[in-house]
Design a protein around this motif. Structure first.
Motif, PDB file in Angstrom:
ATOM      1  N   ASP A 133       0.681  -1.241  -0.013  1.00 46.66           N
ATOM      2  CA  ASP A 133      -0.016  -0.132  -0.097  1.00 46.66           C
ATOM      3  C   ASP A 133       0.813   1.194   0.055  1.00 46.66           C
ATOM      4  O   ASP A 133       1.935   1.340   0.751  1.00 46.66           O
ATOM      5  N   ASN A 134       0.533   2.101  -0.532  1.00 48.82           N
ATOM      6  CA  ASN A 134       1.190   3.441  -0.895  1.00 48.82           C
ATOM      7  C   ASN A 134       0.254   4.742  -0.567  1.00 48.82           C
ATOM      8  O   ASN A 134      -0.761   4.631  -0.954  1.00 48.82           O
ATOM      9  N   GLN A 135       1.119   5.856   0.001  1.00 49.47           N
ATOM     10  CA  GLN A 135       0.011   7.074   0.088  1.00 49.47           C
ATOM     11  C   GLN A 135       1.000   8.207  -0.546  1.00 49.47           C
ATOM     12  O   GLN A 135       1.972   8.348  -0.144  1.00 49.47           O
ATOM     13  N   SER A 136       0.302   9.189  -1.127  1.00 47.92           N
ATOM     14  CA  SER A 136       1.119  10.356  -1.226  1.00 47.92           C
ATOM     15  C   SER A 136       0.181  11.680  -1.059  1.00 47.92           C
ATOM     16  O   SER A 136      -0.940  11.510  -0.786  1.00 47.92           O
ATOM     17  N   PHE A 137       1.014  12.420  -0.665  1.00 48.06           N
ATOM     18  CA  PHE A 137       0.346  14.171  -0.274  1.00 48.06           C
ATOM     19  C   PHE A 137       0.777  14.953  -1.307  1.00 48.06           C
ATOM     20  O   PHE A 137       2.207  15.064  -1.598  1.00 48.06           O
ATOM     21  N   ARG A 161      -6.989   5.521  -5.171  1.00 50.29           N
ATOM     22  CA  ARG A 161      -8.210   6.266  -4.918  1.00 50.29           C
ATOM     23  C   ARG A 161      -7.675   7.436  -4.179  1.00 50.29           C
ATOM     24  O   ARG A 161      -6.718   7.576  -3.639  1.00 50.29           O
ATOM     25  N   CYS A 162      -8.428   8.558  -4.291  1.00 53.94           N
ATOM     26  CA  CYS A 162      -8.370   9.791  -3.699  1.00 53.94           C
ATOM     27  C   CYS A 162      -8.995   9.883  -2.545  1.00 53.94           C
ATOM     28  O   CYS A 162     -10.380   9.838  -2.768  1.00 53.94           O
ATOM     29  N   THR A 163      -8.245  10.208  -1.252  1.00 51.92           N
ATOM     30  CA  THR A 163      -9.053  10.146  -0.167  1.00 51.92           C
ATOM     31  C   THR A 163      -9.161  11.695   0.523  1.00 51.92           C
ATOM     32  O   THR A 163      -9.588  11.862   1.469  1.00 51.92           O
ATOM     33  N   GLN A 204      -4.180   7.335  -2.075  1.00 52.51           N
ATOM     34  CA  GLN A 204      -3.703   5.920  -1.672  1.00 52.51           C
ATOM     35  C   GLN A 204      -3.852   4.964  -2.801  1.00 52.51           C
ATOM     36  O   GLN A 204      -4.861   4.991  -3.482  1.00 52.51           O
ATOM     37  N   TYR A 205      -2.719   3.973  -2.914  1.00 54.05           N
ATOM     38  CA  TYR A 205      -3.047   2.965  -3.941  1.00 54.05           C
ATOM     39  C   TYR A 205      -2.456   1.686  -3.422  1.00 54.05           C
ATOM     40  O   TYR A 205      -1.520   1.683  -2.582  1.00 54.05           O
ATOM     41  N   LYS A 206      -2.946   0.700  -3.958  1.00 56.89           N
ATOM     42  CA  LYS A 206      -2.443  -0.666  -3.504  1.00 56.89           C
ATOM     43  C   LYS A 206      -1.700  -1.285  -4.994  1.00 56.89           C
ATOM     44  O   LYS A 206      -2.046  -0.826  -6.128  1.00 56.89           O
TER      45      LYS A 206
END
Length: 186
Positions: A47-51, A75-77, A131-133
């Protein structure tokens, strides 16, 4: 969940079922069983997340070469993005074609991008979280990118980018990427 194929065969816009009441809402963002039942036999490993702080931040077009290629579920959270997938599989009738979707925290939609596609997005608001898998681990030795504004691809970005990484500014055109080792499998 509802899976709708985009104009690129294999790239799907996923609409999860959202249950809401006066307290708020609930949704399953990932269910292996539901994805397998829908025809996505994928095993996510990371799992990854960017800001991105500023509207107009463009990230992409990125990919990982085989044997470390990655399928992704994004997906955009927080905020809004214009998300893009580009087919870079040699021999594909869609080679160099792109599909897009607007993903927002409100619409809760997700984009499934299979292996053999480059990916990028631009932020449409400030303070965006994505966030993406991924179904394979990050491998810097297999990391690659293509110019976001390659005229042969012709992506119609909804706004001009304000912020690009040095890596993305220096990315080559798709035609210059001779190391691409993705092949189209009918």
């Amino acid at each position: 969940m509802k899976a709708m194929e985009t104009r690129l065969k294999g790239v799907f816009l996923i609409e999860p079922q959202v249950f809401g009441d006066a307290r708020g809402w609930f949704m399953e963002s990932w269910s292996k069983r539901k994805f397998e039942d829908a025809g996505f036999p994928v095993e996510f490993l990371q799992d990854n997340q960017s800001f991105s702080a500023q509207k107009g931040t463009l990230r992409g077009l990125h990919y990982q070469l085989n044997p470390m290629a990655q399928a992704k579920l994004l997906r955009c959270t927080r905020g809004r993005i214009f998300d893009v997938a580009v087919d870079i599989r040699k021999g594909s009738p869609q080679y160099g074609k792109w599909a897009s979707a607007e993903l927002t925290a409100e619409n809760k939609r997700q984009l499934f991008i299979p292996r053999g596609f480059a990916h990028g997005f631009i932020t449409l608001t400030d303070d965006v979280e994505v966030q993406y898998k991924a179904d394979n681990y990050y491998a810097p030795e297999c990391d690659g990118n293509i110019r976001w504004d390659d005229p042969a691809i012709g992506i119609h970005w909804p706004i001009a980018p304000v912020i690009l990484s040095d890596k993305d500014k220096a990315a080559p055109l798709l035609a210059e990427r001779t190391e691409l080792n993705f092949t189209y499998d009918k």
